[in-house]
Design an enzyme around this catalytic site. Sequence first.
Site, PDB file in Angstrom:
ATOM      1  N   GLY A   1     -10.984 -18.395   8.361  1.00 43.16           N
ATOM      2  CA  GLY A   1     -10.054 -19.423   8.801  1.00 43.16           C
ATOM      3  C   GLY A   1      -8.621 -19.011   8.492  1.00 43.16           C
ATOM      4  N   CYS A   2      -7.688 -19.643   9.179  1.00 43.84           N
ATOM      5  CA  CYS A   2      -6.284 -19.221   9.040  1.00 43.84           C
ATOM      6  C   CYS A   2      -5.731 -19.567   7.657  1.00 43.84           C
ATOM      7  CB  CYS A   2      -5.436 -19.829  10.142  1.00 43.84           C
ATOM      8  SG  CYS A   2      -5.619 -21.607  10.363  1.00 43.84           S
ATOM      9  N   TYR A   3      -5.978 -20.765   7.173  1.00 47.38           N
ATOM     10  CA  TYR A   3      -5.509 -21.112   5.822  1.00 47.38           C
ATOM     11  C   TYR A   3      -6.188 -20.252   4.754  1.00 47.38           C
ATOM     12  CZ  TYR A   3      -3.184 -25.494   7.349  1.00 47.38           C
ATOM     13  OH  TYR A   3      -2.361 -26.432   7.905  1.00 47.38           O
TER      14      TYR A   3
ATOM     15  N   THR B   1      -7.298 -17.292   4.861  1.00 48.12           N
ATOM     16  CA  THR B   1      -6.755 -15.940   4.842  1.00 48.12           C
ATOM     17  C   THR B   1      -5.503 -15.887   3.985  1.00 48.12           C
ATOM     18  OG1 THR B   1      -7.654 -15.406   7.021  1.00 48.12           O
ATOM     19  CG2 THR B   1      -5.750 -14.115   6.293  1.00 48.12           C
TER      20      THR B   1
ATOM     21  N   GLU C   1       2.009 -15.819   7.079  1.00 47.38           N
ATOM     22  CA  GLU C   1       1.225 -15.105   8.097  1.00 47.38           C
ATOM     23  C   GLU C   1       1.407 -15.800   9.440  1.00 47.38           C
ATOM     24  OE1 GLU C   1      -3.014 -15.603   7.225  1.00 47.38           O
ATOM     25  OE2 GLU C   1      -2.984 -17.566   8.184  1.00 47.38           O
TER      26      GLU C   1
END
Lengths: 347, 347, 347, 347
Positions: D151-153, D155, D313
């Site tokens: 998931g983006c968070y 990472t 990011e």
Amino acid sequence: MRMLTVGVAGASGYAGSEALRLLLGHPDVRVGAVTGASTVGQRLGELAPHLAPLRDRELVETTPQAFADHDVVILALPHGASAQLAAQLPDDVLVLDCGADFRLVEEQRWTSFYDTPHACSWPYGLPELVRADGSKQRDDLVGARRVAIPGCYPTAATLALAPAFAAGVVAPDDVVVVAASGTSGAGRSTKPHLMASAVMGSMSPYGVGGGHRHTPEIEQNLSTALGQPVTVSFTPTLAPMPRGILATCTARLAGDPAAVRAAYERTYADEPFVRLLPEGEWPATGAVLGSNVVQLQVAVDEHAGRVVVVAAEDNLTKGTAGAAVQCLNLALDLPETRGLPTTGLAP
Amino acid sequence: MRMLTVGVAGASGYAGSEALRLLLGHPDVRVGAVTGASTVGQRLGELAPHLAPLRDRELVETTPQAFADHDVVILALPHGASAQLAAQLPDDVLVLDCGADFRLVEEQRWTSFYDTPHACSWPYGLPELVRADGSKQRDDLVGARRVAIPGCYPTAATLALAPAFAAGVVAPDDVVVVAASGTSGAGRSTKPHLMASAVMGSMSPYGVGGGHRHTPEIEQNLSTALGQPVTVSFTPTLAPMPRGILATCTARLAGDPAAVRAAYERTYADEPFVRLLPEGEWPATGAVLGSNVVQLQVAVDEHAGRVVVVAAEDNLTKGTAGAAVQCLNLALDLPETRGLPTTGLAP
Amino acid sequence: MRMLTVGVAGASGYAGSEALRLLLGHPDVRVGAVTGASTVGQRLGELAPHLAPLRDRELVETTPQAFADHDVVILALPHGASAQLAAQLPDDVLVLDCGADFRLVEEQRWTSFYDTPHACSWPYGLPELVRADGSKQRDDLVGARRVAIPGCYPTAATLALAPAFAAGVVAPDDVVVVAASGTSGAGRSTKPHLMASAVMGSMSPYGVGGGHRHTPEIEQNLSTALGQPVTVSFTPTLAPMPRGILATCTARLAGDPAAVRAAYERTYADEPFVRLLPEGEWPATGAVLGSNVVQLQVAVDEHAGRVVVVAAEDNLTKGTAGAAVQCLNLALDLPETRGLPTTGLAP
Amino acid sequence: MRMLTVGVAGASGYAGSEALRLLLGHPDVRVGAVTGASTVGQRLGELAPHLAPLRDRELVETTPQAFADHDVVILALPHGASAQLAAQLPDDVLVLDCGADFRLVEEQRWTSFYDTPHACSWPYGLPELVRADGSKQRDDLVGARRVAIPGCYPTAATLALAPAFAAGVVAPDDVVVVAASGTSGAGRSTKPHLMASAVMGSMSPYGVGGGHRHTPEIEQNLSTALGQPVTVSFTPTLAPMPRGILATCTARLAGDPAAVRAAYERTYADEPFVRLLPEGEWPATGAVLGSNVVQLQVAVDEHAGRVVVVAAEDNLTKGTAGAAVQCLNLALDLPETRGLPTTGLAP
């Protein structure tokens, strides 16, 4: 092919750093000297942290010596500073000037907007500009060693209107261009009206009534397309976004309405960087961020008797540094599209 | 003076909630019924949390009964829904319609843009509109009981150009209006092109070539100013900001250039809500957020032979709900400026 | 009541112009002297065009004489400049300082963050701050003639956490505050990282690891609430918006989870400017723009063993100038809410 | 090397279109099938106009047959839809799932946040995750044919905190992560709180108190780094920008302060996509837009006794589709950096 060494003068500004971004993605290019003025000695990692591969590069002073043994030099300097440096670079080095100094052919156009002497003009770097005889400006760029890169507004306005003039379907004396630009078009120096607090949530014009220096350049280009003088009313506005130009361009209809769209289809059918959208789709600057593509839509407003063309571009890519790389490719006989993104960053 | 009971139909939309914001600050007003459609039963605290004093109010159904014993009803309903409700409200209740239904006088203007039958027209709520005989539209609003509130774009474009037409210094057949609007102008319903991801960092037109429904309204107003027909090319664009309209309006110069600015000074000298800026200052939507003020700047571009006027307004305040409150004041014989902010929220 | 004459020192900055915006809407106030430094002689119409009613006011030099015969002076001056001016103003004039000079009681807190000598402290202008004994800070402000207005971050963080400390349901040694602020919080001076091109579309921290000058102020306030020392890890970040602070505040649960929300309900039940939202609704800075309201939501994360409180405020209104007007009202025995908006500007 | 055929399931969403953007720039890839659900039959030119080279591609239905003879399939499907399709794809086809279905190893972590049965888990696609034994997660990805993309968070939070846990310099029981995300992280479906009018100029949390589904994934990763359980308080907030995550991550210092920065330098010295900034420079999401790079800065706040790490990011690139391409490279034995931009788009 051997790698070309390409230097950038004025690399700490937005045009210069965009040139570096594109050069990093060009398969035939090695980034050469990277120069500045007040930023000499600083690392690109501080000045332009998005250019990660060049983070440890230090800016050096802008001198002819810095560019010794370079194949290409891109000038991204303040107005008036290009001529002196260019004169000291060898004739066989390709020099691409992103400034205004060499764009205007006629001295009179220059002197009505600038208070410095008119230098001279270089081949004008807008390959897709269609001329009155049906040829394109591209012809002047193959093999050139000095190129004047167009201004960001003139690129959008010219690509939007030139086909209509070349086809003779609009009148030369009532052209109106209203364009919105992101803040990067105003450069990197700190000014009160460019502060985030002043810009976010607000739109405003800057210069109303014809005073913008890009007006004579637009007129020169449209006159090239028509083969006779064109006058333009141009109003630039500042939009709350970092990049992008949306230019709404209108001219009085003076021919067959049915011929209008056909002129655009014909002119741009084979152009890799100019895209006439299908009817019903609208240009958006958000669709061309970081891309060298210009999106166009054209309509005939028969009620008002006007042709309306809207163009969207990235002011730093096709509007500046992308055009420089495109001209580099043409001048040095590389494929015109080499190293140039046609994919934008969205959303 | 006794307190007026003012209800709002369609209170969950942006126009309706802006009306409530202004009514909360009006010293002579008590907020009456607050109605919705799909939002019936929801609290304003959920739907419009910025309206803190009304947080516990629930929306009720939009019916004539909901507005029994009201002095004023502001309609902020979808196109076509106003006529039926208005017909059921007593004649002595002041009804202010923020929709388009009652703005156009001539049926033909209506039918070229709408596919419903033309209702009729109500007095047009733009008090500052100068007419060909030098009088102002304000005269029609004193004592009125039905008022059609102008559209947001027509308010900006009309205030920008009417003085030049009334003074006879521009030509009627080559008017160009290009305007940028914040997203609230497109309303509150969820649509893909109005998503934050699509809008932020991007500008795009919506409708190119004359198709926007506000065109006939602008033409009607400018024809009122000139006393004969005017045609307009109008292109609206969507800007990445929540509020504000910046309208760049140009017309062909057809008189003494020196008379242009004088016409604006004369027309707006005593207007509390229209501000001609000193020369060298530019309108900015950021300077009028939440305010009922329209900022104007005018210039004559003698090179291009055109008059250029730029107007900045808040589309929800002077462009919609502020105009409604201004007309309420006029209709009910209150001071015209009562309860209306002239101070904006900045930065 | 007679009108109070209120002057603003440092009126060209954002805090100063926000004070003027609020004073223009205060029924008991007449705007007195409006002073600046480098902006002396400029009109407010140029510097703060949103303050339309004051457009022709010129800024005068910041001197004690400029404020002769004033009832109140609001200081919105750079750090370190307030003490000297304040010392020259009569004791019976109410002086409200928006700067940091008089906020910290203990010299040691001051000297760890500032390199100037510690002046002294004034009554701290956060009326809603609940103290260990259950009283509120409001008590110290009634009748005061010198008030230190809180910093914008400390206002949000303190209102978010003080009730939990006063109720003894959280531990004092693991407090974490991460807050996002709009750019106006960083002031009006032009700096590269505050340019629109740098800010739009980007978020970044400024100061990581405890170095922000607001940390000791937050700790002082929470220590007041608990009655013993509290330490805080505070990280401020810059968000791409002009106004607003969203503070996410967490502390280790050290009591009955069920007592947490009750503590907030009890503390803020009668506060006109602090709003504990119903469960399931979230604070948003967009809901309090231009308003003096702080929105709060509180949750107990039993899995992680922490209390999480999120606060949203307008950094210039409740975070600065609104607090000044609120303290003015308290000090001069006016109703605490006089002239203070509880309605925000949205969307 | 022969060209790989790579298909994208769910290509009309943001993750899917970002995957296509990156695949277009990958020298070893040919874009295969492009599938959708409600968008079947639409052209990418309408749905994702920034993908100019694919403008005439039509979306086809998402079926196993659509991906016949593909080497790789990237799944960008709604939660719960991946398992069924994946089960029907041959074992030797590389399947990269951008959804949450296969990320969590322990059923209990899954069932506390999801109401569907726990499928199983695939190798976790975060190559730079350092594990308690000093090895990295990269080892599990070489040669894999099924990969769960993080998931983006998680990472951002994991790369920010894992080195401190692996080095044993922070405590496992008081971790706080507060992260701001651009709107694209919430996906493409139209929801009221994601409308431009609601988002621009506003920040708000979504979910307070531990309820976000990314929490167990962050905890799983940090537990992997430490070798024993870690609990995390995680609060996500929505920022007014289209892309980017800024995660502020803090944990209680439990070791030698001097060892903290060294742990990060050691862990990431040779990582091409994780950049520990020099002291005094701060991460900014604007510096990594469109790039696969994560910027980090770490600080020890000895006063508060906490380590603070901030990570920036691009949520769609390194946070989703860039990670998928990175895993593709690892799985298929291509250079890990192939086709992945390390240059961002700025300003």
